[in-house]
Structures are given as C-alpha cells and as structure tokens.
Design a protein around this motif. Structure first.
Motif, PDB file in Angstrom:
ATOM      1  N   HIS A   1      47.985  56.688  39.548  1.00  0.00           N
ATOM      2  CA  HIS A   1      49.124  57.553  39.836  1.00  0.00           C
ATOM      3  C   HIS A   1      49.120  58.071  41.269  1.00  0.00           C
ATOM      4  CE1 HIS A   1      52.341  60.380  39.221  1.00  0.00           C
ATOM      5  NE2 HIS A   1      51.594  61.334  39.745  1.00  0.00           N
ATOM      6  N   ARG A   2      47.928  58.345  41.820  1.00  0.00           N
ATOM      7  CA  ARG A   2      47.837  58.967  43.143  1.00  0.00           C
ATOM      8  C   ARG A   2      46.838  58.209  44.007  1.00  0.00           C
ATOM      9  NH1 ARG A   2      48.414  64.033  45.745  1.00  0.00           N
ATOM     10  NH2 ARG A   2      46.721  64.467  47.197  1.00  0.00           N
ATOM     11  N   LEU A   3      47.304  57.764  45.166  1.00  0.00           N
ATOM     12  CA  LEU A   3      46.441  57.158  46.169  1.00  0.00           C
ATOM     13  C   LEU A   3      46.394  58.087  47.372  1.00  0.00           C
ATOM     14  CD1 LEU A   3      47.657  53.447  46.072  1.00  0.00           C
ATOM     15  CD2 LEU A   3      45.755  54.482  44.830  1.00  0.00           C
ATOM     16  N   GLU A   4      45.211  58.283  47.908  1.00  0.00           N
ATOM     17  CA  GLU A   4      45.025  59.156  49.066  1.00  0.00           C
ATOM     18  C   GLU A   4      44.451  58.355  50.225  1.00  0.00           C
ATOM     19  OE1 GLU A   4      42.301  62.007  47.458  1.00  0.00           O
ATOM     20  OE2 GLU A   4      43.871  63.104  46.410  1.00  0.00           O
ATOM     21  N   LEU A   5      44.689  58.830  51.426  1.00  0.00           N
ATOM     22  CA  LEU A   5      44.052  58.276  52.617  1.00  0.00           C
ATOM     23  C   LEU A   5      43.986  59.354  53.680  1.00  0.00           C
ATOM     24  CD1 LEU A   5      46.255  57.601  55.105  1.00  0.00           C
ATOM     25  CD2 LEU A   5      46.895  55.791  53.537  1.00  0.00           C
TER      26      LEU A   5
END
Length: 180
Positions: free
Chosen positions: A117-121
């Motif tokens: 659901h959530r990808l971070e960078l």
C-alpha cells in the motif's frame, strides 16, 4: 536508447556494473567500492543486488541490452503493506527520465503483485535530480529528516517521499518488466 526494460541482475552484468561505477563518481555512496572491477561487480551483484520478492527486489535498468542502473525495494513488510524504494543510474544514462519510469514501473508492480500500500523513499536535499525522479514517479514529498546522513565528515538532511497504492498513477510510460 531504444530498448528499455527492467529485469533481475545477472552475473554477466558485472562488466556493465563496473563501467557504471567508474563513470559515476557518486555511486560510491550506493555500492561497495569493489564494484569498480568486473569481478568485484559480480560479487556486488551476488551479495547486494539480489531478487527475492519477500525481502529485497533489485532490478537492473537495461538500455539497449546493457545494465545502466538499479531500482529496488527493501524492508518489505507484508503485514503493513510497506517497503523502502531506491534507485540509481550511471551518469551517462541520466537526464532522460529513465529513473522515474523505472521507479514508477516498480511501484506499479509492487502495488499490484505484492499488494503493498505504501512505498517510501528518501534523497539528500542537495540532490534536486533525485527529487525530480521521486515526484515524476508519483511519490509525494512528506517531510525532512534533519542530519540523517553522514558522508565524508558532513551531515545531510533527507527529504522523505511516499506513494500510496491509492495515489493517482503518474503519466509516464512504464518499462517492460521481465521477472523470473
């Protein structure tokens, strides 16, 4: 570049990875310095650039048959549906939107296939090119982590971005994805 795709790294990409490392003075922050030689690059491929959709997914960004960069996921957490996203390109392959297209492709796959659901960078705030990649790939800026990174005796702030599976899909042409 005419032929573009994402695929897992191969040991035979060692020469291309070594060439990318030597052509890009900033890749020493992304890769082990042994990547400077083809034999060392093969070791980096085997140890650091593997493919396992449960823990870490690294994909070679391939242009006209040559690996010119990497896009990947780590810290994959199926319980919460989250992962950390990262990318790099060899200096000669930069400035053409390739990193953004590769990151958008990986994000689409992660949402569809891994149900994340959530990808971070994150990127250093003094790296506007990386910020453009993140924004172009549909990752919204969320905040600054002060003094997060330490390189060569200097501290750097990091801007965090995230993309949710429910966010609008960016208007980028996705790359061909060849998985095992």
């Amino acid at each position: 570049m005419t032929s573009l795709l994402l695929r897992p790294w191969r040991q035979s990409d060692g020469g291309a990875l070594a060439a990318a490392y030597r052509a890009s003075s900033d890749l020493d922050r992304q890769l082990d310095p042994v990547a400077e030689t083809p034999a060392g690059a093969e070791r980096v491929i085997g140890e650091d650039l593997g493919w396992d959709s449960q823990t870490a997914c690294n994909l070679a960004i391939v242009a006209d048959g040559t690996a010119v960069g990497n896009v990947g996921l780590s810290r994959i957490d199926p319980r919460h549906g989250t992962a950390w996203t990262y990318y790099w390109l060899a200096a000669p392959a930069r400035g053409r939107g390739l990193a953004a297209r590769a990151t958008a492709t990986l994000a689409h796959w992660a949402a569809e296939e891994l149900q994340l659901h959530r990808l971070e960078l994150g990127h250093r705030t003094n790296n506007p090119a990386s910020c453009r990649v993140a924004r172009s790939a549909g990752f919204a800026a969320e905040g600054i982590q002060r003094d997060k990174l330490h390189y060569d005796g200097e501290r750097f702030d990091v801007e965090i971005h995230a993309r949710l599976a429910t966010d609008p899909v960016p208007a980028l042409q996705l790359l061909e994805l060849r998985l095992p």
